[in-house]
Scaffold this motif. Structure first.
Motif, PDB file in Angstrom:
ATOM      1  N   ILE A 155      -7.216  10.697  -1.151  1.00 43.33           N
ATOM      2  CA  ILE A 155      -6.169   9.946  -0.435  1.00 43.33           C
ATOM      3  C   ILE A 155      -6.814   8.869   0.445  1.00 43.33           C
ATOM      4  O   ILE A 155      -6.331   7.737   0.517  1.00 43.33           O
ATOM      5  CB  ILE A 155      -5.274  10.891   0.401  1.00 43.33           C
ATOM      6  CG1 ILE A 155      -4.501  11.824  -0.541  1.00 43.33           C
ATOM      7  CG2 ILE A 155      -4.290  10.100   1.259  1.00 43.33           C
ATOM      8  CD1 ILE A 155      -3.775  12.968   0.156  1.00 43.33           C
ATOM      9  N   MET A 156      -7.931   9.215   1.059  1.00 46.82           N
ATOM     10  CA  MET A 156      -8.603   8.217   1.897  1.00 46.82           C
ATOM     11  C   MET A 156      -9.051   7.020   1.057  1.00 46.82           C
ATOM     12  O   MET A 156      -8.822   5.859   1.413  1.00 46.82           O
ATOM     13  CB  MET A 156      -9.812   8.837   2.600  1.00 46.82           C
ATOM     14  CG  MET A 156     -10.467   7.870   3.555  1.00 46.82           C
ATOM     15  SD  MET A 156     -12.169   8.296   3.908  1.00 46.82           S
ATOM     16  CE  MET A 156     -12.959   7.865   2.391  1.00 46.82           C
TER      17      MET A 156
ATOM     18  N   ILE B 266      -6.039   4.999   0.156  1.00 49.79           N
ATOM     19  CA  ILE B 266      -5.504   4.194   1.272  1.00 49.79           C
ATOM     20  C   ILE B 266      -6.338   2.929   1.443  1.00 49.79           C
ATOM     21  O   ILE B 266      -5.802   1.808   1.517  1.00 49.79           O
ATOM     22  CB  ILE B 266      -5.510   5.018   2.594  1.00 49.79           C
ATOM     23  CG1 ILE B 266      -4.431   6.100   2.531  1.00 49.79           C
ATOM     24  CG2 ILE B 266      -5.282   4.117   3.797  1.00 49.79           C
ATOM     25  CD1 ILE B 266      -4.454   7.057   3.701  1.00 49.79           C
TER      26      ILE B 266
ATOM     27  N   LEU C 117       0.793   3.948  -2.956  1.00 52.80           N
ATOM     28  CA  LEU C 117       0.335   5.317  -2.694  1.00 52.80           C
ATOM     29  C   LEU C 117       1.410   6.340  -3.037  1.00 52.80           C
ATOM     30  O   LEU C 117       1.132   7.374  -3.638  1.00 52.80           O
ATOM     31  CB  LEU C 117      -0.066   5.463  -1.224  1.00 52.80           C
ATOM     32  CG  LEU C 117      -1.332   4.707  -0.800  1.00 52.80           C
ATOM     33  CD1 LEU C 117      -1.502   4.763   0.702  1.00 52.80           C
ATOM     34  CD2 LEU C 117      -2.547   5.302  -1.493  1.00 52.80           C
TER      35      LEU C 117
ATOM     36  N   ALA D 150       0.840  -1.204   0.000  1.00 51.76           N
ATOM     37  CA  ALA D 150       0.000   0.000   0.000  1.00 51.76           C
ATOM     38  C   ALA D 150       0.872   1.250   0.000  1.00 51.76           C
ATOM     39  O   ALA D 150       0.605   2.203  -0.741  1.00 51.76           O
ATOM     40  CB  ALA D 150      -0.922  -0.010   1.217  1.00 51.76           C
ATOM     41  N   GLY D 151       1.932   1.229   0.807  1.00 48.42           N
ATOM     42  CA  GLY D 151       2.837   2.391   0.875  1.00 48.42           C
ATOM     43  C   GLY D 151       3.456   2.666  -0.488  1.00 48.42           C
ATOM     44  O   GLY D 151       3.437   3.807  -0.975  1.00 48.42           O
TER      45      GLY D 151
ATOM     46  N   VAL E 289      -6.247   2.511  10.366  1.00 47.55           N
ATOM     47  CA  VAL E 289      -5.391   3.342   9.505  1.00 47.55           C
ATOM     48  C   VAL E 289      -6.207   4.495   8.935  1.00 47.55           C
ATOM     49  O   VAL E 289      -5.766   5.655   8.934  1.00 47.55           O
ATOM     50  CB  VAL E 289      -4.769   2.488   8.361  1.00 47.55           C
ATOM     51  CG1 VAL E 289      -4.027   3.384   7.372  1.00 47.55           C
ATOM     52  CG2 VAL E 289      -3.823   1.452   8.931  1.00 47.55           C
ATOM     53  N   THR E 290      -7.419   4.198   8.485  1.00 50.60           N
ATOM     54  CA  THR E 290      -8.271   5.246   7.912  1.00 50.60           C
ATOM     55  C   THR E 290      -8.609   6.285   8.980  1.00 50.60           C
ATOM     56  O   THR E 290      -8.568   7.499   8.725  1.00 50.60           O
ATOM     57  CB  THR E 290      -9.567   4.628   7.349  1.00 50.60           C
ATOM     58  OG1 THR E 290      -9.208   3.482   6.594  1.00 50.60           O
ATOM     59  CG2 THR E 290     -10.302   5.589   6.458  1.00 50.60           C
TER      60      THR E 290
ATOM     61  N   TYR F 157      -5.654   8.426   9.652  1.00 48.53           N
ATOM     62  CA  TYR F 157      -5.457   9.352   8.534  1.00 48.53           C
ATOM     63  C   TYR F 157      -6.415  10.549   8.663  1.00 48.53           C
ATOM     64  O   TYR F 157      -6.021  11.699   8.512  1.00 48.53           O
ATOM     65  CB  TYR F 157      -5.669   8.635   7.196  1.00 48.53           C
ATOM     66  CG  TYR F 157      -5.821   9.594   6.048  1.00 48.53           C
ATOM     67  CD1 TYR F 157      -4.726  10.282   5.555  1.00 48.53           C
ATOM     68  CD2 TYR F 157      -7.078   9.869   5.516  1.00 48.53           C
ATOM     69  CE1 TYR F 157      -4.869  11.218   4.536  1.00 48.53           C
ATOM     70  CE2 TYR F 157      -7.230  10.787   4.495  1.00 48.53           C
ATOM     71  CZ  TYR F 157      -6.120  11.466   4.011  1.00 48.53           C
ATOM     72  OH  TYR F 157      -6.272  12.394   3.017  1.00 48.53           O
TER      73      TYR F 157
ATOM     74  N   SER G 171      -5.814   0.516  -1.431  1.00 50.98           N
ATOM     75  CA  SER G 171      -4.489  -0.110  -1.417  1.00 50.98           C
ATOM     76  C   SER G 171      -4.396  -1.180  -0.338  1.00 50.98           C
ATOM     77  O   SER G 171      -3.785  -2.224  -0.540  1.00 50.98           O
ATOM     78  CB  SER G 171      -3.406   0.929  -1.165  1.00 50.98           C
ATOM     79  OG  SER G 171      -3.506   1.944  -2.111  1.00 50.98           O
ATOM     80  N   LEU G 172      -4.984  -0.894   0.815  1.00 50.10           N
ATOM     81  CA  LEU G 172      -4.909  -1.876   1.900  1.00 50.10           C
ATOM     82  C   LEU G 172      -5.760  -3.114   1.597  1.00 50.10           C
ATOM     83  O   LEU G 172      -5.469  -4.211   2.060  1.00 50.10           O
ATOM     84  CB  LEU G 172      -5.370  -1.248   3.223  1.00 50.10           C
ATOM     85  CG  LEU G 172      -4.434  -0.194   3.825  1.00 50.10           C
ATOM     86  CD1 LEU G 172      -5.089   0.470   5.028  1.00 50.10           C
ATOM     87  CD2 LEU G 172      -3.102  -0.801   4.237  1.00 50.10           C
TER      88      LEU G 172
END
Lengths: 299, 473
Positions: free
Chosen positions: A217-218, A221, A79, A75-76, A284-285, A288, A224-225
């Protein structure tokens, strides 16, 4: 008053199908899963109540925690490459560029193609014995030996590249929508004041885009996760678990890949893993949102 | 307002129309309509097959994951559809991947096929899940005589009930490119693992500049790769090939880990095709057909594959797999034998399904199946009648003195990684082989104990088990 009631009736009627489907397909399975977290259940036969055993197993399950680590790397990487690239493309295509509509379409195209199809194509492009990437690199004499793109060393990088390729167009479009909502007169007055393009970007575009960027971005994220489909086709999580991400691990527990002799489904343990995975994505969300809360107040 | 109500009415009509389109499912409610499983006498369950000749055809769905024989099976089905005289129509679906998973989904969603391709590895699991109907009630005396000697417990007879009959089995062999062996100066295929390692190295040295490597396997799925290679090496060396010790009734991966050392050596020597870590079986076959791979281990389906799927000009053959020390101390396991077709417990047309099954188990069909090289016949009366398959390369796969049927071993799901994943990781990344083996033994035996306690499997240790005579004859 009668009009209001009639209005409510009409609205309910139109909303009913989606509410019913959400309840059946979204909410009911959630409760079903929450229940089976406490059972040893293979999907058939009797479900055996095991209390917190599935969670104890989860804590000592090295494969799961490895998949969590891989998820963050994946994910990192995705992103870090996707977001700047899609923003850059959006800014370029937002300008008065000849053929920009065509380019938007081209960049957006990967979003509408099936992930499975894309992944099979990329598997063939990157495979080390006759893949196109290696053939080109060797013909250009950039490498002397084929690079093992899908091997243990590079597999993660390869699946990130594929993921970035598939996602850039999508986020570009969202950024583009955000950019187009910024009033043009701001740029015009900045230009009159003598601000150059760079300054206009930093002082107008980025701040004005912040609320949209926060949402984009949310979404990025979370996607991606949770992403695993292309990895499943390209590497099946391998080699030796190097690309095994959280939701692929979960998928394999719930739908074990058959290679002739069947492996039992682990619905009970899978539910516990699903719950833990959802908690991680949720946490994580949440974090963020906490750290990005100021972005919402910029505009 | 009128417009609104007109719109609402149209929407409802549209929704009803869409719902109507999706509702026509032949298998809908099949579970409740299905007659009692096949233990009943045929006459008592004549609901489906014979009585519907004049009305609508009986549609049967047949699912298989066999791809190598699909053209022949289609031909047989067409013939059956035209000639059965009872208006039974069979529709074939060939699944490519994840067959067991597709079957699970089909049964869960009430869309199960009427007939299923069964294998020794999945029959018990399907029975446990309640997917299969027993066929004892349909079996005639002739059929009992014909198939009696190859009805194996826990393979096609489970808890005293028969679910499928034998047709063919698959032998496992080393498949090698004779031209590449000759080019590397090797006269014969290897008989020991040490020789296999050395041969792989020689072939790679001789052909690497042209992209030729000594060995390959479909390591994208380590279990699929090892179950078609190490399984064979071990059974011929005197050990059960999936890590189970039939003498003690426990898992013991020590012999497995010995075999793995040689695979690791080939990997370290660079004798394995680059990229094999993520190679699937079909791309592997394509590379072998192109003359890029010296050898690999696989099933007797390969001759058919090189005839139909990947026609090749290379000079190749199948030979007995090498053993741990070059000595044959056991017999090569004929895998996936004992089962072929099965009837769904959820089928509303079990009688018709049996008619199709009876047709497929006819002497001529079984004989031709063997002669065309789709599988190796294991039914004694067919073995006697059938000619040798006329298919290139098949001679190396025929059942010989070193082949036999082994007892079924319990299938368990351990916590953590499987033996295949753990050993493949060892090949690529190294580690402590002894610790890995002990860990696997612990986890697999824990899973076995749990499965026994839950009544899912039964284990009977056989201290007198002889790997040279696995069926005790």
């Amino acid at each position: 008053m009668i009009y209001k009631w009639r209005r409510l009736g009409e609205n309910s009627l139109f909303l009913a199908p989606s509410i019913i489907l959400t309840l059946i397909l979204g909410i009911y399975p959630l409760f079903w899963m929450l229940r089976y977290m406490f059972y040893d259940y293979a999907g058939y036969g009797e479900a055996l109540f095991v209390g917190l055993d599935n969670f104890r197993r989860l804590l000592r399950d090295g494969l799961f925690w490895e998949s969590v680590r891989n998820t963050f790397v994946f994910a990192g990487g995705k992103l870090l490459l996707t977001l700047p690239l899609s923003l850059l493309l959006a800014v370029i295509l937002n300008g008065k560029l000849r053929g920009s509509n065509l380019l938007r379409g081209i960049y957006f195209m990967p979003t509408v193609i099936s992930t499975a199809v894309i992944s099979v194509v990329f598997y063939n492009i990157f495979n080390s014995y006759n893949g196109m990437v290696n053939t080109v690199l060797m013909k250009l004499h950039l490498v002397s030996q084929p690079i093992d793109w899908l091997g243990p060393k590079h597999a993660m990088l390869t699946v990130i590249i594929v993921a970035v390729w598939g996602a850039v167009g999508n986020y570009m479009l969202l950024f583009l929508a955000g950019l187009q909502s910024i009033p043009q007169d701001l740029y015009e007055s900045a230009a009159i004041d003598g601000a150059n393009a760079g300054r206009r970007f930093w002082n107008i575009t980025l701040p004005m885009l912040a609320p949209v960027a926060q949402m984009v971005i949310m979404l990025a994220i979370i996607a991606s996760l949770k992403g695993y489909e292309s990895i499943m086709v390209i590497t099946e999580g391998g080699p030796i678990g190097k690309t095994e991400v959280m939701y692929l691990y979960l998928y394999k527990l719930l739908f074990p890949v058959s290679t002739g002799s069947p492996v039992a489904q682990q619905l009970g343990y899978g539910s516990a893993v699903g719950f833990a995975s959802a908690l991680i994505v949720g946490a994580v969300t949440g974090l963020y949102f906490f750290f990005s809360r100021k972005m919402n107040k910029v505009y | 307002m009128q417009k609104k109500w007109l719109g609402l009415s149209l929407s409802l009509m549209l929704a009803a129309g869409i719902a109507g389109c999706g509702g026509n499912n032949n298998n809908k409610g099949a579970a409740t309509e299905a007659p009692e499983a096949g233990t009943a006498a045929p006459a008592a369950t004549a609901a489906a097959g014979g009585n519907t000749a004049a009305s609508e055809p009986v549609q049967l769905k047949y699912w298989t994951d066999d791809r190598h024989d699909q053209e022949y099976i289609k031909e047989l089905i067409n013939k059956f559809n035209e000639t059965n005289g009872e208006n039974i129509q069979v529709e074939l679906t060939v699944m490519s991947e994840n067959y067991a998973q597709s079957v699970d989904i089909a049964f869960t969603s009430n869309q199960a096929p009427d007939l299923l391709r069964l294998k020794s590895g999945n029959t018990a699991e399907f029975v446990k899940k309640g997917y299969l109907a027993p066929i004892d009630g349909y079996l005639t005396d002739d059929m009992k005589t014909k198939f009696g000697s190859v009805i194996i417990d826990n393979v096609n007879r489970i808890d005293g009930k028969v679910y499928s009959l034998a047709n063919t089995g698959l032998t496992l062999r080393l498949i090698y490119n004779k031209d590449l062996f000759a080019k590397a100066g090797i006269a014969n295929p290897p008989v020991s693992l040490q020789e296999m390692v050395e041969d792989a190295k020689k072939i790679t040295e001789a052909g690497k500049s042209e992209g030729v490597y000594g060995f390959a396997l479909n390591f994208k799925s380590p279990k699929a790769a090892f179950d078609r290679s190490i399984r064979e090496i071990l059974s011929l060396s005197g050990y059960q090939g999936l890590g189970f010790d039939l003498k003690t009734g426990q898992f013991d991966f020590a012999p497995y880990s010995q075999t793995i050392e040689y695979f690791k050596q080939m990997y370290e020597d660079g004798s394995i095709l680059p990229g094999a870590e993520t190679l699937d079986i079909d791309p592997l076959r394509a590379q072998f057909a192109a003359g890029k791979i010296g050898m690999y281990l696989s099933f007797s389906t390969e001759p058919g594959v090189y005839q139909d799927q990947f026609p090749t000009e290379i000079n190749w053959a199948g030979a007995l797999a090498p053993t741990l020390d070059g000595q044959i101390k056991g017999t090569s396991e004929i895998v996936s034998a004992g089962t072929w077709l099965g009837i769904s417990a959820k089928s509303a047309h079990q009688e018709a399904a049996w008619k199709f099954m009876q047709y497929m188990y006819g002497d001529d069909i079984l004989k031709t199946y063997h002669e065309k090289g789709f599988g190796i016949a294991v039914v004694p009366s067919i073995v006697e009648q059938a000619k040798k398959p006329e298919i290139n390369g098949m001679e190396g796969f025929l059942v010989g003195e070193h082949d036999s049927l082994w007892p079924a071993v319990p299938s368990v799901t351990p916590e953590g990684s499987t033996y295949a994943d753990a050993f493949f990781k060892y090949i690529l990344a190294g580690g402590d082989a002894k610790a890995i083996t002990e860990d696997l033994n612990t986890r697999y035996n824990a899973a076995l104990t749990k499965a026994v306690e839950k009544g899912e499997v039964t284990v009977t240790p056989d201290p007198a088990f002889d790997p040279l005579k696995p069926q005790g004859e």
